[in-house]
Design an enzyme around this catalytic site. Structure first.
Site, short mmCIF file in Angstrom:
data_model
loop_
_atom_site.label_atom_id
_atom_site.label_comp_id
_atom_site.label_asym_id
_atom_site.label_seq_id
_atom_site.Cartn_x
_atom_site.Cartn_y
_atom_site.Cartn_z
N HIS A 83 11.67 58.28 92.77
CA HIS A 83 11.17 59.61 92.44
C HIS A 83 11.15 60.53 93.65
CE1 HIS A 83 7.09 57.89 93.54
NE2 HIS A 83 6.89 59.13 93.97
N ASP A 220 11.15 51.42 91.44
CA ASP A 220 11.09 52.78 91.97
C ASP A 220 11.61 52.84 93.41
OD1 ASP A 220 10.54 55.42 92.46
OD2 ASP A 220 8.49 55.36 91.72
N SER A 640 4.16 58.03 98.66
CA SER A 640 5.29 57.52 97.88
C SER A 640 6.44 57.19 98.82
CB SER A 640 5.74 58.56 96.86
OG SER A 640 4.78 58.72 95.85
#
Length: 705
Positions: A83, A220, A640
């Site tokens: 992402h 991810d 992240s």
């Protein structure tokens, strides 16, 4: 012990260092914290974190100014979250070659894809410059004056740094609510190329259905490579002649896994927290920021997803925008639920009573920290702050028309002869690959109506009067008319800004009306903000002074931070959550893909995850193929892509999300329930191997198949 009782203890204690709480700066890591890390299992010297030439921090990067990442090879290979790489992947995708939907693998260096405006930053050095700023009188200034002063000083110090080494830049940021200031030196690399990504079905597996939830099965991650000047191995703008960057050190990928209770550490760039925020500030966050945010975004996202599902070209344009919007939509909902369920405002109020008693008994900050004044200031700002949130969520980043309407008055480059005003113009470049007219119009119509219902009429832009009088209250007719008639939407056309036709243009007038309301909101806010910031700084100062026998970390501000703890689960619905997910769990969800779109995966993924032979990718302790795992590391947005390291600095995986109970983490860390969710490095390499057949990358990582 009830959750609320645990929170009260955590807020009031002054004698315990919580191993699983804290976003610690590396260069001045408190001795007590490092000793606790060793107690928890960290098996390396402090120098290996920050000081040595091959220190762990040298492998960690700021990815793009919004995420984190880690260098994993001698040739500048870089891991971050899928992402985080989403926009880069989207920008290369077309209906014919949809890398976002189908994945991508560059089989050779020449096939690796450059990305406009993408960069990574390495932290070179950080130091405390509070005494310098104090000597220059910063604490005699109001916060708004401090901002201007810091900008000027940052420019001066950055020039001094770059004069010594042109590849360096410097940032000055406040820490501990402005009670301290650190200067951080960075080296930026601007040639970053896409190397590998799994299909969206795996990189975003579970979508919004599973976002902020556990259990998770999302793979991810995405893979990029840093390129450098071939002669200096230093930063360079994109050039075909650039070569892979050769770092002094990089993170070593580990295939050995972890056990419950093992030491785990994240190093990355958490974006923003407000752990020192007053009870009044938390109320404002809940009622004036979070609530309007999730309400407006919910309306916008319903329109977006309808159009995205109807047209693949539209989906490609908006996938990244939708993901960003929905992430904080759900975050705002979850944070408000956590604030209420944990009675956080009441507990903060009780803690502030203790600080007031400490102040009364010691005289510390007497005449400065004033809780009654703080309450009155926040009460005065609440309604304006709520209106401001509705305003930004409605008119900023909503549609191309509104964006152009604002920008034409603020921030565009004026072209044409300086001495001939009527020949001066602006031009909007063709960016039609990033928006869709039908979607944008419907979103804008919906939000214009919703805005009117939720703000005082004094905050309505003047063009609402035009909607009522000239368009009989028909918002759709107004938006369609402006879109079709306004010069703003004539891409590539020269818009002569000093001619009568320009000033009569409804789109141009719309922009002026929007900016007028912005000023009407900012003026009263500005009159209050300085005083509130000052009170919040005093509150932070008083808390640290009262608890001087324990170490304190500063709120996150997108500078490098370390968080440590252990691998482990939590109580979920009265049962143990488990500390990892295994392959059968994703296979079970994939079978629901015809009913839940977020659980769809291609047949090849069904096959790969259903095999009985995961070989060396299977965990030696459990015998399972691990997908995602939990730690109690303290993370937030910006983390992240942060690497999760083991006790000897080995790379175990990447942080990519938190559980539902972590959503209050921006203002309070619940050490009992909040968890960091990471994707297992072995899951990543498995898909690189079995799906991508990326043998050259696996060899580069030093992994023997």
């Amino acid at each position: 012990m009830k959750k609320t009782t645990l929170m009260a203890v955590a807020l009031m204690t002054t004698a315990t260092v919580h191993a699983d709480e804290g976003m610690w700066t590396l260069y001045d890591l408190p001795g007590a914290v490092f000793e606790q890390m060793k107690t928890e299992g960290f098996a390396m010297p402090y120098a290996s974190i920050y000081e040595d030439k091959d220190a762990i921090k040298n492998a960690v990067v700021n990815f793009g100014g919004y995420c984190s990442g880690v260098v994993v090879s001698a040739d500048g290979l870089l891991f971050t979250n899928h992402h985080c790489g989403f926009e880069a992947i989207r920008s290369h995708s077309t209906v014919e070659h949809d890398y976002m939907l189908n994945g991508f693998y560059a089989k050779d260096y020449k096939d690796e894809l450059p990305n406009k405006d993408l960069f990574v930053s390495f932290m070179v050095e950080q130091k405390d410059i509070t005494s310098l700023l104090d000597s220059l009188g910063i604490y005699n200034m109001m916060p708004s004056e401090q901002d201007r002063f810091l900008d000027s000083l940052e420019n001066v110090m950055s020039k001094e740094v770059s004069a010594t080494d042109s590849t360096l830049r410097l940032e000055i940021k406040p820490f501990y609510e402005g009670n301290k200031y650190f200067a951080t030196t960075y080296r930026d690399f601007k040639d970053v190329r896409l190397v590998f990504t799994v299909p969206k079905s795996m990189g975003k597996y579970g979508g919004e259905t599973d976002n902020w939830m556990w259990p998770r099965q999302t793979c991810d991650f995405s893979v990029f490579r840093i390129y450098a000047d071939p002669e200096t191995n230093g930063p360079a703008d994109y050039n075909e002649k650039n070569v892979p960057y050769h770092p002094q050190s990089w993170a070593k990928v580990s295939m050995d896994g972890y056990k419950e209770g093992d030491f785990a550490m994240t190093i990355g760039y958490p974006g923003s927290t407000s752990r020192y925020l007053s009870s009044y500030g938390i109320r404002e966050r809940r009622d004036a920021q979070n609530e309007p945010t999730y309400k407006v975004r919910g309306i916008k996202q319903d329109v977006m997803i309808k159009h995205m599902r109807a047209d693949e070209a539209v989906r490609i344009k908006y996938d990244s925008k939708y993901a960003r919007s929905s992430n904080y939509w759900k975050n705002s909902i979850g944070m408000n639920k956590c604030i209420d369920s944990t009675q956080l405002i009441a507990h903060k109020t009780d803690f502030e009573t203790r600080i007031k008693a400490y102040q009364d008994s010691t005289g510390y900050l007497k005449g400065k920290l004033d809780f009654d004044l703080m309450r009155r200031l926040y009460d005065k700002r609440l309604d304006i702050a709520r209106a401001m949130t509705y305003f930004y969520e409605t008119f900023y980043g909503t549609c191309e028309l509104a964006d152009r309407a604002r920008r034409v008055h603020n921030g565009m480059t004026v072209e044409g002869p300086e001495n001939k005003a009527k020949k001066q113009y602006v031009t909007f470049k063709d960016n039609s690959d990033s928006w869709d007219e039908a979607l944008d119009k419907e979103v804008f119509v919906s939000l214009l109506q919703y805005y009117r219902k939720n703000v005082d009429k004094k905050y309505l832009p003047q063009f609402y009067h035009i909607i009522d009088t000239k368009f009989n209250g028909n918002y759709e007719a107004y938006v369609n008319h402006v879109w079709s008639k306004s010069m703003l939407m004539k891409t590539g056309k020269k818009l002569y800004i000093n001619k009568k036709a320009f000033k009569r243009d409804l789109g141009v007038q719309m922009g002026l009306d929007i900016l007028d309301i912005k000023a009407a909101l900012l003026t009263p806010l500005g009159a209050i903000d300085d005083s509130i910031q000052l009170q919040e700084r005093y509150l932070c100062d008083a808390k640290i002074r009262m608890e001087m026998d324990m170490p304190h970390y500063s709120d996150a501000n997108f500078t490098m931070r370390l968080s440590y703890g252990q691998v482990g689960g939590f109580m979920l619905g009265g049962k143990q959550s488990g500390y990892y997910t295994a392959a059968p769990s994703i296979v079970s969800k994939m079978k629901q893909g015809d009913k839940i779109i977020d659980y769809f995966a291609e047949p090849i993924m069904h096959d790969l995850m259903s095999t009985n032979d995961f070989g060396s990718y299977r965990d030696k302790n459990t015998g399972d193929m691990h997908l995602c795992f939990l730690t109690n590391n303290d993370i937030t947005g910006g983390n992240s892509g942060s690497p999760i390291f083991g006790d000897k600095g080995q790379l175990l995986g990447l942080a990519f999300d938190g559980n539902w109970d972590s959503l209050s983490g921006d203002i309070f860390f619940d050490s009992t329930l909040a968890r960091c969710i990471g994707v297992d490095i072995r899951y990543m390499v498995y898909l690189m191997d079995k799906w991508g057949h990326a043998d050259r990358l696996i060899k580069e990582l030093g992994i023997e198949k």
